[in-house]
Design a protein around this motif. Structure first.
Motif, PDB file in Angstrom:
ATOM      1  N   LYS A  56     -11.544   2.766  15.804  1.00  0.00           N
ATOM      2  CA  LYS A  56     -12.412   2.049  14.836  1.00  0.00           C
ATOM      3  C   LYS A  56     -11.600   1.389  13.730  1.00  0.00           C
ATOM      4  O   LYS A  56     -12.019   1.329  12.575  1.00  0.00           O
ATOM      5  CB  LYS A  56     -13.450   3.017  14.217  1.00  0.00           C
ATOM      6  N   ARG A  57     -10.436   0.897  14.089  1.00  0.00           N
ATOM      7  CA  ARG A  57      -9.605   0.238  13.078  1.00  0.00           C
ATOM      8  C   ARG A  57     -10.164  -1.118  12.701  1.00  0.00           C
ATOM      9  O   ARG A  57     -10.701  -1.845  13.534  1.00  0.00           O
ATOM     10  CB  ARG A  57      -8.184   0.047  13.613  1.00  0.00           C
ATOM     11  N   VAL A  58     -10.033  -1.449  11.439  1.00  0.00           N
ATOM     12  CA  VAL A  58     -10.547  -2.746  10.975  1.00  0.00           C
ATOM     13  C   VAL A  58      -9.455  -3.557  10.269  1.00  0.00           C
ATOM     14  O   VAL A  58      -9.714  -4.627   9.744  1.00  0.00           O
ATOM     15  CB  VAL A  58     -11.744  -2.560  10.013  1.00  0.00           C
ATOM     16  N   ASP A  59      -8.223  -3.027  10.244  1.00  0.00           N
ATOM     17  CA  ASP A  59      -7.163  -3.715   9.503  1.00  0.00           C
ATOM     18  C   ASP A  59      -5.897  -3.789  10.345  1.00  0.00           C
ATOM     19  O   ASP A  59      -5.711  -3.023  11.284  1.00  0.00           O
ATOM     20  CB  ASP A  59      -6.867  -2.965   8.202  1.00  0.00           C
ATOM     21  N   ASP A  60      -5.035  -4.726   9.973  1.00  0.00           N
ATOM     22  CA  ASP A  60      -3.763  -4.851  10.682  1.00  0.00           C
ATOM     23  C   ASP A  60      -2.738  -5.535   9.771  1.00  0.00           C
ATOM     24  O   ASP A  60      -3.069  -5.961   8.668  1.00  0.00           O
ATOM     25  CB  ASP A  60      -3.961  -5.642  11.987  1.00  0.00           C
ATOM     26  N   LYS A  61      -1.503  -5.645  10.300  1.00  0.00           N
ATOM     27  CA  LYS A  61      -0.412  -6.230   9.501  1.00  0.00           C
ATOM     28  C   LYS A  61      -0.666  -7.723   9.271  1.00  0.00           C
ATOM     29  O   LYS A  61      -1.389  -8.373  10.013  1.00  0.00           O
ATOM     30  CB  LYS A  61       0.920  -6.065  10.239  1.00  0.00           C
ATOM     31  N   VAL A  62      -0.014  -8.261   8.244  1.00  0.00           N
ATOM     32  CA  VAL A  62      -0.203  -9.672   7.880  1.00  0.00           C
ATOM     33  C   VAL A  62       0.781 -10.551   8.660  1.00  0.00           C
ATOM     34  O   VAL A  62       1.986 -10.268   8.650  1.00  0.00           O
ATOM     35  CB  VAL A  62       0.046  -9.860   6.359  1.00  0.00           C
ATOM     36  N   TYR A  63       0.285 -11.575   9.324  1.00  0.00           N
ATOM     37  CA  TYR A  63       1.185 -12.521  10.007  1.00  0.00           C
ATOM     38  C   TYR A  63       2.091 -13.204   8.991  1.00  0.00           C
ATOM     39  O   TYR A  63       1.635 -13.615   7.920  1.00  0.00           O
ATOM     40  CB  TYR A  63       0.384 -13.615  10.735  1.00  0.00           C
ATOM     41  N   GLY A  65       4.539 -11.772   7.588  1.00  0.00           N
ATOM     42  CA  GLY A  65       5.194 -10.743   6.773  1.00  0.00           C
ATOM     43  C   GLY A  65       4.524 -10.552   5.429  1.00  0.00           C
ATOM     44  O   GLY A  65       3.646 -11.325   5.038  1.00  0.00           O
ATOM     45  N   GLY A  66       4.966  -9.526   4.732  1.00  0.00           N
ATOM     46  CA  GLY A  66       4.365  -9.209   3.430  1.00  0.00           C
ATOM     47  C   GLY A  66       3.829  -7.800   3.450  1.00  0.00           C
ATOM     48  O   GLY A  66       3.580  -7.234   4.509  1.00  0.00           O
ATOM     49  N   ALA A  67       3.686  -7.275   2.238  1.00  0.00           N
ATOM     50  CA  ALA A  67       3.281  -5.870   2.116  1.00  0.00           C
ATOM     51  C   ALA A  67       1.826  -5.686   2.495  1.00  0.00           C
ATOM     52  O   ALA A  67       1.014  -6.589   2.345  1.00  0.00           O
ATOM     53  CB  ALA A  67       3.498  -5.422   0.676  1.00  0.00           C
ATOM     54  N   GLY A  68       1.514  -4.488   2.993  1.00  0.00           N
ATOM     55  CA  GLY A  68       0.127  -4.076   3.161  1.00  0.00           C
ATOM     56  C   GLY A  68      -0.593  -4.600   4.374  1.00  0.00           C
ATOM     57  O   GLY A  68      -0.034  -5.313   5.203  1.00  0.00           O
ATOM     58  N   ILE A 123     -19.544 -10.162   1.198  1.00  0.00           N
ATOM     59  CA  ILE A 123     -18.470  -9.529   1.977  1.00  0.00           C
ATOM     60  C   ILE A 123     -17.427  -8.949   1.023  1.00  0.00           C
ATOM     61  O   ILE A 123     -16.922  -9.642   0.139  1.00  0.00           O
ATOM     62  CB  ILE A 123     -17.827 -10.555   2.942  1.00  0.00           C
ATOM     63  N   CYS A 124     -17.138  -7.658   1.200  1.00  0.00           N
ATOM     64  CA  CYS A 124     -16.175  -6.974   0.323  1.00  0.00           C
ATOM     65  C   CYS A 124     -14.843  -6.802   1.035  1.00  0.00           C
ATOM     66  O   CYS A 124     -14.804  -6.278   2.145  1.00  0.00           O
ATOM     67  CB  CYS A 124     -16.697  -5.594  -0.050  1.00  0.00           C
ATOM     68  N   GLY A 125     -13.775  -7.205   0.369  1.00  0.00           N
ATOM     69  CA  GLY A 125     -12.444  -6.999   0.918  1.00  0.00           C
ATOM     70  C   GLY A 125     -11.890  -5.642   0.523  1.00  0.00           C
ATOM     71  O   GLY A 125     -12.443  -4.942  -0.325  1.00  0.00           O
ATOM     72  N   ARG A 126     -10.794  -5.260   1.151  1.00  0.00           N
ATOM     73  CA  ARG A 126     -10.022  -4.047   0.814  1.00  0.00           C
ATOM     74  C   ARG A 126      -8.569  -4.339   1.142  1.00  0.00           C
ATOM     75  O   ARG A 126      -8.252  -5.377   1.714  1.00  0.00           O
ATOM     76  CB  ARG A 126     -10.476  -2.856   1.654  1.00  0.00           C
ATOM     77  N   TYR A 127      -7.694  -3.434   0.865  1.00  0.00           N
ATOM     78  CA  TYR A 127      -6.257  -3.581   1.147  1.00  0.00           C
ATOM     79  C   TYR A 127      -5.729  -4.883   0.526  1.00  0.00           C
ATOM     80  O   TYR A 127      -6.007  -5.177  -0.618  1.00  0.00           O
ATOM     81  CB  TYR A 127      -5.987  -3.518   2.658  1.00  0.00           C
ATOM     82  N   GLU A 128      -5.051  -5.710   1.344  1.00  0.00           N
ATOM     83  CA  GLU A 128      -4.518  -6.977   0.825  1.00  0.00           C
ATOM     84  C   GLU A 128      -5.556  -8.092   0.845  1.00  0.00           C
ATOM     85  O   GLU A 128      -5.283  -9.223   0.451  1.00  0.00           O
ATOM     86  CB  GLU A 128      -3.301  -7.411   1.657  1.00  0.00           C
ATOM     87  N   GLY A 129      -6.734  -7.786   1.370  1.00  0.00           N
ATOM     88  CA  GLY A 129      -7.787  -8.790   1.438  1.00  0.00           C
ATOM     89  C   GLY A 129      -8.279  -8.976   2.864  1.00  0.00           C
ATOM     90  O   GLY A 129      -8.199  -8.066   3.686  1.00  0.00           O
ATOM     91  N   ILE A 130      -8.763 -10.196   3.138  1.00  0.00           N
ATOM     92  CA  ILE A 130      -9.469 -10.473   4.394  1.00  0.00           C
ATOM     93  C   ILE A 130      -8.802 -11.658   5.100  1.00  0.00           C
ATOM     94  O   ILE A 130      -8.401 -12.626   4.446  1.00  0.00           O
ATOM     95  CB  ILE A 130     -10.942 -10.843   4.092  1.00  0.00           C
ATOM     96  N   ASP A 131      -8.724 -11.598   6.413  1.00  0.00           N
ATOM     97  CA  ASP A 131      -8.254 -12.733   7.218  1.00  0.00           C
ATOM     98  C   ASP A 131      -9.006 -13.996   6.772  1.00  0.00           C
ATOM     99  O   ASP A 131     -10.243 -14.010   6.720  1.00  0.00           O
ATOM    100  CB  ASP A 131      -8.541 -12.432   8.705  1.00  0.00           C
TER     101      ASP A 131
END
Ligand code: SAH
Length: 247
Positions: A56-63, A65-68, A123-131
């Motif tokens: 049930k993952r909803v997040d992944d690394k940023v294309y 590069g970059g933190a988070g 729509i609410c973002g989390r982490y570094e934000g939303i695609d």
């Protein structure tokens, strides 16, 4: 569940991976009353329920590069489509608001505009934000509640609802309260004058005499003057904005 078609009813769908944020918000004050009377319906939709990943993952690394981590577009868009399909009433115009630190700055004019829609999807973002494709595909508007970074869009969405709700017909106990708030004067943006309630004297500080005298003209003058003074002290920038509008 069959929803009754009611043109005046406001439907707010909040898309969030942290629904717990809204538990107390929905249970108190004007929001609770609006939900009870059926003026407003608020649904929390969790993108995690739409994730096809086995964890049930909803997040992944940023294309690039970059933190988070970044919230992936797909689960959010599925939650969004679910919201659209559920409430595609004939008479409901929808708007999509994406809470974002890099969005347009929320103000009372924007809040009033948003309040005019009867289906509001937030729509609410989390982490570094939303695609970023969530904004492109939904055609939504990115909104920031201030010049600072929060850890998520949930509190921002509560701020948004608290302010747009004030413009819903029947939401406020006394609709006149709205007319006299800060930022709503005839002179343009101006802050509210100081206000007092019982007792008349507190720790040696008295309520200004004019407010106790019952002379309405003098009270109005005192309030106008105090409002200007307060605006000059706290938000001098409003004066130049107001001048620009009348030029
Ligand atoms: N990397 C982003 C910040 C992400 S903060 C940037 O630098 O712009 C994580 C989430 O919190 C965001 O996706 C957004 O939904 C919410 N958020 C943070 N600050 C906000 C603000 N000022 N207004 C509205 N939402 C905000």
């Amino acid at each position: 569940m069959i929803h009754q078609i009611d043109e005046n009813k406001k439907v707010i769908d909040i898309i969030s991976i942290m629904p717990e944020y809204f538990t107390s918000f929905l249970k108190v004050g004007l929001v609770e009353r609006a939900l009870k009377t059926g003026l407003v319906e608020i649904n929390i939709i969790n993108p995690r329920d739409f994730s096809e990943d086995k964890h049930k993952r909803v997040d992944d690394k940023v294309y690039g590069g970059g933190a988070g981590q970044l919230l992936m577009a797909e689960p959010i868009l599925k939650a969004y489509e679910y919201s659209l399909a559920n409430y595609k009433y004939k008479n409901k115009k929808h708007i999509t608001v994406i809470m974002s630190a890099s969005g347009k700055l929320l103000d009372s004019k924007m809040a009033e505009d948003i309040s005019g829609y009867s289906h509001i999807i937030i729509i609410c973002g989390r982490y570094e934000g939303i695609d970023a494709r969530v904004t492109d595909i939904s055609g939504g508007v990115e909104v920031s509640i201030g010049n600072y970074i929060l850890s998520g869009g949930e509190i921002a969405s509560i701020v948004l609802i608290e302010t747009i709700g004030r413009y819903f017909k029947g939401f406020m106990g006394n609709p006149d309260s709205l007319k006299e708030e800060s930022l709503s004067g005839n002179l343009g943006k101006i802050l509210e004058y100081p206000q007092y309630t019982k007792p008349k004297i507190l720790k040696g500080k008295s309520v200004p005499d004019v407010l106790l005298g019952g002379n309405h003209k003098m009270i109005s003058e005192w309030r106008a003057e105090s409002a200007l003074k307060k605006t000059a002290e706290n938000r001098r920038d409003y004066f130049s904005e107001n001048n620009k509008k009348t030029e």
